[in-house]
Design a protein around this motif. Structure first.
Motif, PDB file in Angstrom:
ATOM      1  N   GLN A 280      35.731   8.809 -30.276  1.00  0.00           N
ATOM      2  CA  GLN A 280      36.918   9.635 -30.039  1.00  0.00           C
ATOM      3  C   GLN A 280      37.250  10.419 -31.286  1.00  0.00           C
ATOM      4  N   GLU A 281      37.631  11.689 -31.087  1.00  0.00           N
ATOM      5  CA  GLU A 281      38.121  12.523 -32.175  1.00  0.00           C
ATOM      6  C   GLU A 281      39.525  12.988 -31.829  1.00  0.00           C
ATOM      7  N   ASN A 282      40.369  13.100 -32.830  1.00  0.00           N
ATOM      8  CA  ASN A 282      41.734  13.563 -32.615  1.00  0.00           C
ATOM      9  C   ASN A 282      41.951  14.905 -33.292  1.00  0.00           C
ATOM     10  N   TYR A 283      42.397  15.869 -32.511  1.00  0.00           N
ATOM     11  CA  TYR A 283      42.707  17.193 -33.026  1.00  0.00           C
ATOM     12  C   TYR A 283      44.223  17.334 -33.183  1.00  0.00           C
ATOM     13  N   ASP A 284      44.639  18.510 -33.608  1.00  0.00           N
ATOM     14  CA  ASP A 284      46.068  18.739 -33.804  1.00  0.00           C
ATOM     15  C   ASP A 284      46.824  18.552 -32.496  1.00  0.00           C
ATOM     16  N   ASN A 285      48.118  18.262 -32.620  1.00  0.00           N
ATOM     17  CA  ASN A 285      48.985  18.029 -31.459  1.00  0.00           C
ATOM     18  C   ASN A 285      48.512  16.847 -30.622  1.00  0.00           C
TER      19      ASN A 285
END
Length: 471
Positions: A280-285
């Motif tokens: 899993q990768e987390n981006y902005d917002n």
């Protein structure tokens, strides 16, 4: 603060711009600002917690070497793979730069072994099946660094830059560019709560996929010429290694491309990881997207790969990145902030997948905190239809690929859109402003972004009057 060359983003494009300049003795002062951490501090807590803790910024997608190096560390050694940069500078020049850049990776410790270069009977049979299924098998040698080895290689590059005077500023975020009289003269920075300005003779934006929407907003604000490009919407597919055994052994990564009916959008496989792990990768917002990686030593019982459907929008729509983001947000909503996973058989049966059903399968999810559910409730009909028809075609190449227990994770999104207009010398319509790598819309992946950086470095060397190796 003043510097000769300001590089925004410490991904492969920015890194290799500075690296090429230093290798030939440039005397220019170079400053690289990076939103994330130095590579030795880029450790995802999920290894211990088993669940995403929501680091801000995400340590997988930000930091020295960018997002790609922390996925699987694969270098594609053909100009046919990695975006449209070869159309800008020419295919043969692009291939020569790939060969040159590959040697640099070898100098810093990349594995000399190349996957997918044997034209044996297994590959011939795979190609034959692909043709029969209406798919194209793209020949692309792969140098697989591995997630852990890639980190060692990029750490060596980081030390090389630091020891030669590059000002590497981590936890440093660019808020805006400073543009006067249609020329970029610097950037506004926030670093550890303090705001200041850095002025530069040359400003290079190389913020990667994560920074593509940020760059798009700047293009509108400062009238930087650009055009809506392609956005990829898809899924991460996971099967048992036994299903992919012949392909994994013969090719390591099978790059298949098709245009399935009825819509005939381009659909392709991407980032195949034999014995790998879905991540899993987390981006902005707080946007959570799925990816995959593979280690050199640590192996799972599964193989994962992305299946991506390319969307090209026409007038009047000009917000493809936001379109893909909305799909991701809706999928996240259904999974309560987690990645969704669903069995292919359940999709075809018109039902959601339940957690207890996953425990009964031969195939167990390598992303342990993925939530069983229904990805079809968020995926656009056009994208889903293309993907399902493509999966059925791949099953003719790799029998068992379309098994009922095959897992589909969502959302897998690639924000390659917003192609910045530039000439062969990488000049934009704003003087002294250059846009490189995946955020520019011209590259996709580690190698081509690195190549674009080398090309930029050589442009700056030429302006400095320094000769370099002709290739």
């Amino acid at each position: 603060m003043k510097t000769d060359v300001l590089i925004i983003g410490a991904g492969p494009a920015g890194i290799f711009t500075a690296l090429e300049m230093l290798r030939y003795g440039s005397k220019k002062s170079i400053t690289i600002i990076e939103k994330g951490l130095s590579i030795e501090k880029r450790s995802c807590p999920k290894k211990d917690t088993k669940v995403c803790v929501g680091c801000k910024p995400c340590r997988i997608t930000t930091g020295f070497s960018g997002a790609g190096a922390f996925s699987d560390g694969k270098l594609s050694l053909s100009y046919e793979v990695g975006g449209d940069f070869p159309t800008l500078i020419g295919e043969m020049r692009a291939q020569a730069l790939i060969d040159y850049t590959d040697k640099i990776y070898l100098e810093f410790g990349a594995d000399e072994h190349i996957e997918g270069i044997n034209n044996n009977d297994d590959i011939k049979e795979i190609r034959k099946r692909a043709i029969q299924a209406g798919l194209k098998l793209v020949d692309c040698p792969i140098r697989h660094m591995g997630t852990e080895k890639a980190q060692e290689i990029y750490y060596s590059i980081q030390k090389y830059l630091e020891e030669r005077g590059v000002d590497l500023r981590f936890s440093s975020e660019c808020n805006n560019l400073i543009i006067e009289n249609n020329a970029c003269i610097g950037a506004q920075i926030t670093e550890k709560g303090k705001q200041f300005e850095i002025f530069a003779n040359k400003v290079i934006v190389a913020t990667g996929r994560r920074g593509s929407d940020w760059l798009e907003k700047l293009c509108f604000e400062h009238n930087i010429s650009h055009e809506p490009g392609t956005v990829d919407i898809g899924v991460r597919v996971e099967v048992r290694n036994e299903v992919m055994e012949i392909v994994n052994k013969a090719l390591y990564e099978s790059k298949l491309v098709g245009y399935p009916k009825p819509f005939k959008n381009k659909v392709r496989t991407f980032c195949q990881n034999p014995g790998g792990f879905v991540s899993q990768e987390n981006y902005d917002n707080n946007l959570a997207v799925v990816n995959g990686h593979s280690y050199k030593e640590i192996k799972s019982e599964n193989t994962n790969l992305a299946i991506l459907c390319s969307h090209n929008f026409t007038y009047p729509f000009n917000q493809p990145i936001e379109y893909a983001r909305k799909i991701g947000e809706l999928t996240n909503m259904l999974g309560a902030g987690h990645i969704l996973v669903q069995r292919l058989g359940d999709i075809l049966d018109g039902k959601r997948t339940w957690q207890k059903e996953l425990s009964r399968s031969n195939l167990r999810p390598s992303l342990v905190d993925a939530v069983a559910g229904d990805i079809t409730a968020a995926m656009p009909y056009r994208s889903l239809t293309n993907i399902l028809n493509f999966i059925m075609a791949v099953d003719k190449v790799v029998p068992g690929f379309a098994s009922p227990e095959t897992l589909l994770y969502s959302p897998e999104l690639k924000f390659y859109s917003n192609r910045v207009k530039m000439d062969e010398e990488l000049n934009t319509n704003v003087a002294n402003l250059y846009c490189l790598g995946d955020s520019s819309g011209w590259t996709r992946g580690l190698m081509m972004a690195s190549v674009m950086g080398v090309y930029m470095g050589r442009k700056l060397l030429t302006e400095e009057g320094i000769e370099y190796e002709i290739i």
